[in-house]
Design an enzyme around this catalytic site. Structure first.
Site, PDB file in Angstrom:
ATOM      1  CD  GLU A 149       1.707   2.469   2.281  1.00 25.08           C
ATOM      2  OE1 GLU A 149       0.852   2.574   1.391  1.00 25.08           O
ATOM      3  OE2 GLU A 149       1.505   1.878   3.363  1.00 25.08           O
TER       4      GLU A 149
ATOM      5  CG  ASN B 139      -4.248   5.223   5.214  1.00 25.82           C
ATOM      6  OD1 ASN B 139      -4.355   6.018   4.285  1.00 25.82           O
ATOM      7  ND2 ASN B 139      -4.083   3.931   5.013  1.00 25.82           N
ATOM      8  CD  GLU B 140      -7.389   2.379   2.425  1.00 26.24           C
ATOM      9  OE1 GLU B 140      -7.218   1.225   2.861  1.00 26.24           O
ATOM     10  OE2 GLU B 140      -7.427   2.653   1.221  1.00 26.24           O
TER      11      GLU B 140
ATOM     12  CB  CYS C 114      -1.612   0.030   5.274  1.00 26.58           C
ATOM     13  SG  CYS C 114      -3.228  -0.106   4.495  1.00 26.58           S
TER      14      CYS C 114
HETATM   15  O1  AHR Z   1      -1.594   2.086  -1.775  1.00 34.77           O
HETATM   16  C1  AHR Z   1      -1.571   0.843  -1.154  1.00 34.77           C
HETATM   17  C2  AHR Z   1      -2.507   0.763   0.025  1.00 34.77           C
HETATM   18  O2  AHR Z   1      -3.824   0.917  -0.393  1.00 34.77           O
HETATM   19  C3  AHR Z   1      -2.361   1.829   1.066  1.00 34.77           C
HETATM   20  O3  AHR Z   1      -1.382   1.550   1.965  1.00 34.77           O
HETATM   21  C4  AHR Z   1      -3.683   1.858   1.728  1.00 34.77           C
HETATM   22  O4  AHR Z   1      -4.017   3.107   2.242  1.00 34.77           O
HETATM   23  C5  AHR Z   1      -4.636   1.358   0.672  1.00 34.77           C
HETATM   24  O5  AHR Z   1      -5.384   0.308   1.111  1.00 34.77           O
END
Ligand code: AHR
Length: 654
Positions: A44, A375-376, A244
């Site tokens: 990321e 993602n989350e 994120c």
């Molecule tokens: O790894 C950092 C962050 O942690 C990522 O962007 C997210 O998916 C999680 O909250």
């Protein structure tokens, strides 16, 4: 007499404090296959992992497109900025000609005796290595006069290291100018300076400086040392582009893969959501240039033999931020993005998106097998949107495996809801995340021993042990964290029938520009270091094996009794038995190893990762505080001692 007593007491103490365990391994009984994707990496653009990190561009804000166009730039001379009446640097917008990169610097010089210019500060400076070559380039348009460029590498104090002059021709059309500079010495926080000589009017844009020595020697490519560290992990997959950043704080700020293709300098920059996320680590200069876009991610996967695992927005912006939702009836663009991505990766060169891939230099398909939707995310709003995208993918591309997720929580109400909803839907894989204290990892080494085998497969897509640290950012990547991860991972591997993919997160962090720690690899402008957690990941991935084997300690699974954790695998490719053993105790542990199916004459190759103190960590100054060492062990000896707080990988030829 006295020494007799002492040695007796010592032996007694040793017997009492050493864990003594009978460990049985059966090399004749393969249990379940270990997926080639078992150990992968999560990439990321956080902590300046892409811009300022993996993407080797040294100039920050090269196209003057940041919110404040002069961010990262300083005028020369400092006092004489754009308001000098005779000479000035101004920024204007050329949106009609170039809508995705509209801003341009205009250099107006009516007084040729004065030298003006600008300096770029890079990403907390620019790393120059002695004797290394750096390629400067820019787009220029000489509208009138004879303005020339003097390009200089500077050290941190502003002394000129090397200079080259460029004289653009005066055709009033945009042309690329290039020159190469060799740094006479190594500096960590160098700068680029461009001075404008002569008189006239010149427009300039996309001011760029790359080391020539990039990964695979690709011009304007990736930072070689960092990619090498990723390749050395031998990852089964790369999950990208987040995290994120996939979601964005708002839907408009989500990651849109289509905007990351084509000519690099025309890719529209985007605010990086980690820019303002943490008030204690503000990063107002964090934008995404998309120098690494989806094509480059796929190319990286194919370079290092990892399967691509793209994650796409599901129409929900980050639920920790705006929670903005795409109306269900307007999900079409999100659905189409997923379908088009599959065509981009796998379609024939005659298909519209396959043709774009081919035009970028990769006519062969990228072999996409998996795609993540969201993602989350959590709650009903996720599952409704997930369904729309997943159904469309399944209808058109039934072979593509779809990854869903349980959100940011490893347990609790929202996790339970996700588990219930996903059990109904049965996606190919379900992404679980856990950022927890080291003790949680030790306590949860059995997490998957009790998972329902008929439900779905697990992608442990983001995890890391979060211990306490000191003010040094790398200190949270200490031995305590890595040891607990090693112990936990025995449970991932033992349950390879349920757990198909795993990745530590985040991957990369610039020591001076990070937002989130711990991270797997720390770097500055010149060097990168492996954390103890990196070595744990590497030892697992490089010694994955192809099938699990039964292993017990005193007749039970090795999940923490007497502080011991263990897993055993068979490697069909090398015909070896691989044991991964973790002793979390403060005393050595003596294993009485009974191995069925292994010749007593075998010599085992052992890699040991161990540190005296749980607080030990690797830093840029001391990169080797915790690192693997090699040893051997004769199987006929029968007993094997695991040092206190150690992780050992043992390979034995069958
Ligand atoms: O790894 C950092 C962050 O942690 C990522 O962007 C997210 O998916 C999680 O909250």
């Amino acid at each position: 007499m006295r020494s007799y007593t002492l040695s007796f007491l010592f032996s007694l103490f040793t017997c009492l404090s050493f864990a003594q365990v009978k460990v049985d391994v059966d090399a004749n009984r393969l249990l379940v296959p270990i997926q080639p994707t078992m150990y992968g990496i999560f990439f990321e653009d956080i902590n300046f992992a892409a811009d300022g990190g993996l993407y080797a561009e040294l100039v920050k804000n090269r196209s003057f497109e940041f919110e404040y166009p002069w961010m990262g730039w300083k005028h020369v001379p400092e006092a004489e900025t754009r308001y000098n009446t005779r000479n000035e640097l101004t920024i204007f917008s050329n949106a009609k000609a170039n809508p995705t990169n509209p801003k341009v610097v205009r250099v107006e010089k009516r007084d040729g005796s004065q030298v003006i210019g600008f300096q770029n500060e890079g990403f907390d400076g620019m790393g120059f290595k002695q004797g290394a070559a750096y390629d400067f380039s820019a787009k220029v348009r000489l509208n009138k006069g004879n303005i020339g460029l003097r390009v200089q590498l500077l050290d941190a104090q502003g002394a000129v290291l090397q200079a080259q002059d460029i004289q653009p021709n005066g055709t009033s059309t945009w042309t690329s100018v290039e020159t190469t500079l060799i740094s006479p010495k190594t500096v960590e926080k160098g700068k680029l300076q461009v001075l404008f000589l002569g008189e006239g009017q010149l427009d300039i844009d996309v001011v760029s400086l790359f080391p020539q020595d990039t990964w695979k020697g690709r011009k304007k490519g990736l930072r070689k040392d960092l990619v090498q560290m990723l390749a050395d992990l031998k990852p089964g997959f790369i999950r990208f582009p987040g995290g994120c950043v996939v979601e964005g704080r708002t839907l408009a700020e989500r990651y849109q893969w289509k905007k990351t293709l084509g000519v690099v300098e025309n890719r529209e920059i985007l605010f990086n959501r980690w820019n303002k996320e943490f008030s204690h680590r503000p990063a107002p200069d964090y934008f995404q240039s998309f120098g690494i876009g989806f094509f480059e991610y796929f190319q990286l996967c194919s370079d290092i033999g990892a399967k691509p695992v793209p994650i796409l927005s599901c129409g929900l912006a980050c639920q920790f931020n705006s929670s903005e939702m795409q109306p269900l009836e307007d999900m079409e663009p999100f659905i189409q993005d997923a379908l088009d991505l599959i065509e981009f990766a796998n379609g024939s060169v005659d298909s519209p998106w396959g043709a774009i891939r081919a035009s970028m230099g990769h006519p062969e398909p990228f072999g996409l097998e998996m795609i993540g939707v969201g993602n989350e995310q959590w709650g009903e709003e996720y599952f409704e949107r997930y369904d729309l995208i997943a159904q469309a993918i399944q209808a058109k591309y039934p072979a593509i495996q779809i990854i869903s997720g349980t959100g940011p929580f490893a347990e609790g109400e929202l996790f339970d809801l996700a588990e219930k909803e996903l059990t109904k839907r049965k996606p190919a894989l379900v992404d679980e995340h856990y950022y927890k204290p080291p003790q949680w990892f030790l306590d949860n080494a059995s997490r998957y021993d009790i998972y329902d085998r008929n439900r779905y497969k697990i992608f442990a897509g983001e995890y890391a042990a979060h211990p306490k640290g000191t003010e040094r950012p790398e200190s949270r990547n200490n031995w305590e964290a890595a040891l607990s991860e090693a112990a936990f991972m025995t449970g991932l591997e033992r349950n390879a029938d349920v757990v198909y993919m795993t990745s530590y997160a985040p991957l990369l962090a610039h020591v001076n520009k990070w937002q989130w720690n711990p991270d797997l690899i720390w770097f500055d402008n010149l060097q990168a270091i492996a954390t103890p957690s990196y070595y744990v990941q590497q030892l697992y991935a490089n010694n994955a094996g192809t099938h699990t084997l039964p292993i017990t300690a005193d007749g039970n699974l090795m999940v923490g009794q007497k502080g011991l954790y263990g897993t055993a695998a068979w490697d069909a490719k090398t015909k070896e038995i691989i044991l991964k053993l973790v002793n979390t105790g403060t005393a050595p542990a003596t294993l009485n190893l009974q191995m069925k199916g292994i010749s007593k004459n075998s010599i085992a190759q052992i890699t040991i990762l161990q540190a005296d103190q749980l607080e030990q960590f690797n830093s840029l100054e001391k990169p080797n505080e915790v690192k693997p060492s090699a040893s051997t062990w004769e199987v006929k000896r029968g007993t094997l001692t695991l040092g206190p707080r150690s992780f050992q990988v043992i390979r034995i030829k069958k």
